[in-house]
Design an enzyme around this catalytic site. Structure first.
Site, PDB file in Angstrom:
ATOM      1  N   SER A  31       0.949  -1.141   0.052  1.00 15.59           N
ATOM      2  CA  SER A  31      -0.031  -0.036   0.061  1.00 15.59           C
ATOM      3  C   SER A  31       0.725   1.205   0.141  1.00 15.59           C
ATOM      4  O   SER A  31       1.973   1.114   0.690  1.00 15.59           O
ATOM      5  CB  SER A  31      -0.857   0.123   1.088  1.00 15.59           C
ATOM      6  OG  SER A  31      -1.327   1.228   1.592  1.00 15.59           O
ATOM      7  N   TYR A  45      -1.543  -0.839  11.029  1.00 17.30           N
ATOM      8  CA  TYR A  45      -1.679  -1.520   9.663  1.00 17.30           C
ATOM      9  C   TYR A  45      -0.707  -1.208   8.666  1.00 17.30           C
ATOM     10  O   TYR A  45      -0.127  -2.200   8.071  1.00 17.30           O
ATOM     11  CB  TYR A  45      -3.006  -0.935   9.141  1.00 17.30           C
ATOM     12  CG  TYR A  45      -3.262  -1.282   7.514  1.00 17.30           C
ATOM     13  CD1 TYR A  45      -3.565  -2.416   7.237  1.00 17.30           C
ATOM     14  CD2 TYR A  45      -3.024   0.022   6.681  1.00 17.30           C
ATOM     15  CE1 TYR A  45      -3.696  -2.631   5.770  1.00 17.30           C
ATOM     16  CE2 TYR A  45      -3.215  -0.450   5.484  1.00 17.30           C
ATOM     17  CZ  TYR A  45      -3.554  -1.743   4.764  1.00 17.30           C
ATOM     18  OH  TYR A  45      -3.822  -1.987   3.523  1.00 17.30           O
ATOM     19  N   LYS A  51       2.341  -3.633   6.688  1.00 20.76           N
ATOM     20  CA  LYS A  51       2.823  -3.766   5.118  1.00 20.76           C
ATOM     21  C   LYS A  51       4.241  -3.509   5.252  1.00 20.76           C
ATOM     22  O   LYS A  51       4.862  -4.163   4.346  1.00 20.76           O
ATOM     23  CB  LYS A  51       1.980  -2.628   4.586  1.00 20.76           C
ATOM     24  CG  LYS A  51       0.630  -2.911   4.329  1.00 20.76           C
ATOM     25  CD  LYS A  51       0.294  -3.962   3.572  1.00 20.76           C
ATOM     26  CE  LYS A  51      -1.397  -4.249   3.572  1.00 20.76           C
ATOM     27  NZ  LYS A  51      -1.414  -5.554   2.922  1.00 20.76           N
TER      28      LYS A  51
HETATM   29  P1  NAD Z   1     -10.941  -7.119   1.641  1.00 22.22           P
HETATM   30  O1  NAD Z   1     -11.122  -6.742   2.952  1.00 22.22           O
HETATM   31  O2  NAD Z   1     -12.215  -6.801   0.809  1.00 22.22           O
HETATM   32  O3  NAD Z   1     -10.346  -8.409   1.176  1.00 22.22           O
HETATM   33  C1  NAD Z   1      -9.381  -8.874   1.975  1.00 22.22           C
HETATM   34  C2  NAD Z   1     -10.008 -10.625   2.072  1.00 22.22           C
HETATM   35  O4  NAD Z   1      -9.121 -11.275   2.937  1.00 22.22           O
HETATM   36  C3  NAD Z   1     -11.410 -10.607   2.546  1.00 22.22           C
HETATM   37  O5  NAD Z   1     -11.966 -11.461   1.912  1.00 22.22           O
HETATM   38  C4  NAD Z   1     -11.055 -11.239   4.051  1.00 22.22           C
HETATM   39  O6  NAD Z   1     -12.006 -12.374   4.400  1.00 22.22           O
HETATM   40  C5  NAD Z   1      -9.698 -12.076   3.544  1.00 22.22           C
HETATM   41  N1  NAD Z   1      -8.973 -12.335   4.860  1.00 22.22           N
HETATM   42  C6  NAD Z   1      -8.422 -11.444   5.822  1.00 22.22           C
HETATM   43  N2  NAD Z   1      -7.585 -12.043   6.690  1.00 22.22           N
HETATM   44  C7  NAD Z   1      -7.506 -13.696   5.999  1.00 22.22           C
HETATM   45  C8  NAD Z   1      -6.719 -14.711   6.486  1.00 22.22           C
HETATM   46  N3  NAD Z   1      -6.014 -14.607   7.742  1.00 22.22           N
HETATM   47  N4  NAD Z   1      -7.022 -15.863   5.787  1.00 22.22           N
HETATM   48  C9  NAD Z   1      -7.779 -15.740   4.811  1.00 22.22           C
HETATM   49  N5  NAD Z   1      -8.614 -14.936   4.339  1.00 22.22           N
HETATM   50  C10 NAD Z   1      -8.303 -13.647   5.039  1.00 22.22           C
HETATM   51  O7  NAD Z   1      -9.760  -5.903   1.147  1.00 22.22           O
HETATM   52  P2  NAD Z   1      -9.393  -5.400  -0.066  1.00 22.22           P
HETATM   53  O8  NAD Z   1      -9.519  -3.957  -0.361  1.00 22.22           O
HETATM   54  O9  NAD Z   1      -9.804  -6.306  -1.291  1.00 22.22           O
HETATM   55  O10 NAD Z   1      -7.667  -5.497   0.049  1.00 22.22           O
HETATM   56  C11 NAD Z   1      -6.897  -6.467  -0.320  1.00 22.22           C
HETATM   57  C12 NAD Z   1      -5.513  -6.389   0.031  1.00 22.22           C
HETATM   58  O11 NAD Z   1      -5.025  -5.091  -0.538  1.00 22.22           O
HETATM   59  C13 NAD Z   1      -5.473  -6.243   1.494  1.00 22.22           C
HETATM   60  O12 NAD Z   1      -3.914  -6.867   1.741  1.00 22.22           O
HETATM   61  C14 NAD Z   1      -5.040  -4.527   1.711  1.00 22.22           C
HETATM   62  O13 NAD Z   1      -4.316  -4.346   2.819  1.00 22.22           O
HETATM   63  C15 NAD Z   1      -4.517  -4.190   0.535  1.00 22.22           C
HETATM   64  N6  NAD Z   1      -4.732  -3.004   0.193  1.00 22.22           N
HETATM   65  C16 NAD Z   1      -6.002  -2.393   0.195  1.00 22.22           C
HETATM   66  C17 NAD Z   1      -6.325  -1.055  -0.298  1.00 22.22           C
HETATM   67  C18 NAD Z   1      -7.938  -0.510  -0.115  1.00 22.22           C
HETATM   68  O14 NAD Z   1      -7.958   0.613  -0.200  1.00 22.22           O
HETATM   69  N7  NAD Z   1      -8.657  -1.346  -0.564  1.00 22.22           N
HETATM   70  C19 NAD Z   1      -5.182  -0.321  -0.509  1.00 22.22           C
HETATM   71  C20 NAD Z   1      -3.999  -0.625  -0.352  1.00 22.22           C
HETATM   72  C21 NAD Z   1      -3.714  -2.161  -0.010  1.00 22.22           C
END
Ligand code: NAD
Ligand code: UDP
Length: 340
Positions: A126, A151, A155
């Protein structure tokens, strides 16, 4: 033979959109997710869009035994590791949960990958790793590590772990993708962001005001040193981001070793600009009020996205108006998200 791609967290917001692009590019995604922030209805939506219902195994990535069984019974070419918790505020309240879940799951995943000799991984990092950036746009070579919440710390730590691993094992191909602010939704209106409870992020908050679930948006600060005083971010359409993962896999196929890319548009948009774009794109007025700054927010954060363009051919197709139209299309067709 289609290449099997293990997609951890593949039922989540970014994961689900990436699974659609993978299927359309002839990969075979295998999803693992513990459903802590997603619903299995996503699988039906993916089927409606692509004609394919991807394989799904419900598990927590920290469960080494269950994860090992998935590797033993498949021929995984690469892992895209989305699974993780992402709510900044919650991470301040429950840091240990974030260390356990995000760092712990990555440790287990890397151990199992090693056991099964899988050498390719794409990791969801991120822009938060840049902390309060010294300059914008931000380049990949700019300093990271001044995190402001647990958080962000997870990362940074996972990036460190991956960089160390790439030095220890030169056969590893590791892509660290630093996402800026993903918004938008699939153009079909069948998939989008479905946050639990009151949204923390701007776009889902705006769409919930538009649908009448929330009375008005609070804009966190109008005294920043930015074009109109409100915070500036780099909003990237989730489908562009998903395509970025497919391009990254193509890069991985060339055995690049360690690669790090910003995935953003290179364009900074203020909160007020986003609200006005939403109003214009959809013909809906968004009620808002100005309130104080949100602790921990930075004034401006947007990418220099040239490296991903040069090395991956990554170029975003959608602008802020497209994002606003698609986010609203998803929300109005699914006022309760994936719930019926
Ligand atoms: P999200 O919460 O929609 O998706 C994450 C998924 O991971 C969920 O379906 C959740 O059920 C699953 N999960 C969490 N912990 C788990 C575990 N221990 N075992 C199995 N499944 C697990 O989030 P997103 O927005 O799709 O983000 C995906 C990734 O991208 C994350 O790592 C997040 O930190 C990163 N990210 C997101 C953003 C954003 O703004 N959405 C920005 C930068 C980085
Ligand atoms: N923001 C806002 N009101 C909200 C949510 C967010 O004014 O209800 C602002 C926030 O201060 C930041 C921008 O919108 O300037 C993007 O915030 P978001 O939480 O979506 O993403 P961040 O960049 O903080 O991860």
């Amino acid at each position: 033979m289609k290449k099997q791609i293990l997609v951890t967290g593949g039922l989540g917001f970014i994961g689900s959109h990436t699974v659609v692009e993978l299927i359309q590019e002839n990969y075979e995604p295998v999803i693992v997710d513990n459903l802590c922030n997603s619903k299995t209805e996503v699988l039906n939506r993916i089927k409606k869009i692509t004609g394919v219902k991807p394989e799904f195994i419900e598990l927590d990535v920290r469960d080494e035994e269950k994860l090992s069984k998935v590797f033993a019974s498949h021929n995984i070419f690469a892992v895209i590791h989305f699974a993780g918790l992402k709510a900044v505020g919650e991470s301040v309240q429950k840091p240990q949960l974030y260390y356990d879940n995000n760092i712990g799951s990555t440790e287990v995943l890397l151990k199992v990958m090693d056991k099964y000799n899988v050498k390719n991984i794409v990791f969801s990092s991120s822009a938060t790793v840049y902390g309060n950036p010294k300059r914008v746009p931000i380049y990949e070579t700019d300093p990271v590590g001044e995190f402001t919440n647990p958080y962000a710390e997870t990362k940074v730590r996972i990036e460190e772990m991956l960089i160390k691993l790439s030095k220890q094992d030169p056969k590893m191909n590791i892509a660290i993708l630093r996402y800026f602010n993903p918004i938008g939704a699939h153009k079909s209106g069948l998939m989008g962001e479905d946050p639990r409870g009151i949204p923390n992020n701007l776009m889902p908050y705006v769409t919930q005001v538009a649908v009448g679930k929330l009375p008005e948006l609070s804009i966190f600060g109008n005294d920043y040193p930015t074009k109109d005083g409100t915070g500036v971010r780099d909003y990237i359409h989730v489908v562009d981001l998903a395509i970025g993962h497919v391009l990254t896999l193509k890069k991985i196929e060339q055995n690049p070793g360690l690669v790090i890319y910003n995935l953003g548009t290179g364009v900074g948009t203020s909160v007020l600009e986003l609200v006005h774009a939403f109003e214009e794109a959809n013909g809906i007025k968004i009620a808002y009020k100005m309130v104080g700054r949100r602790p921990g927010d930075v004034p401006e954060c947007y990418a220099n996205a040239d490296k991903a363009y040069r090395e991956l051919g990554f170029k975003t197709k959608y602008n802020i108006v497209d994002c606003c139209r698609d986010s609203w299309n998803w929300q109005k067709n699914n006022p309760k998200g994936y719930d019926k």
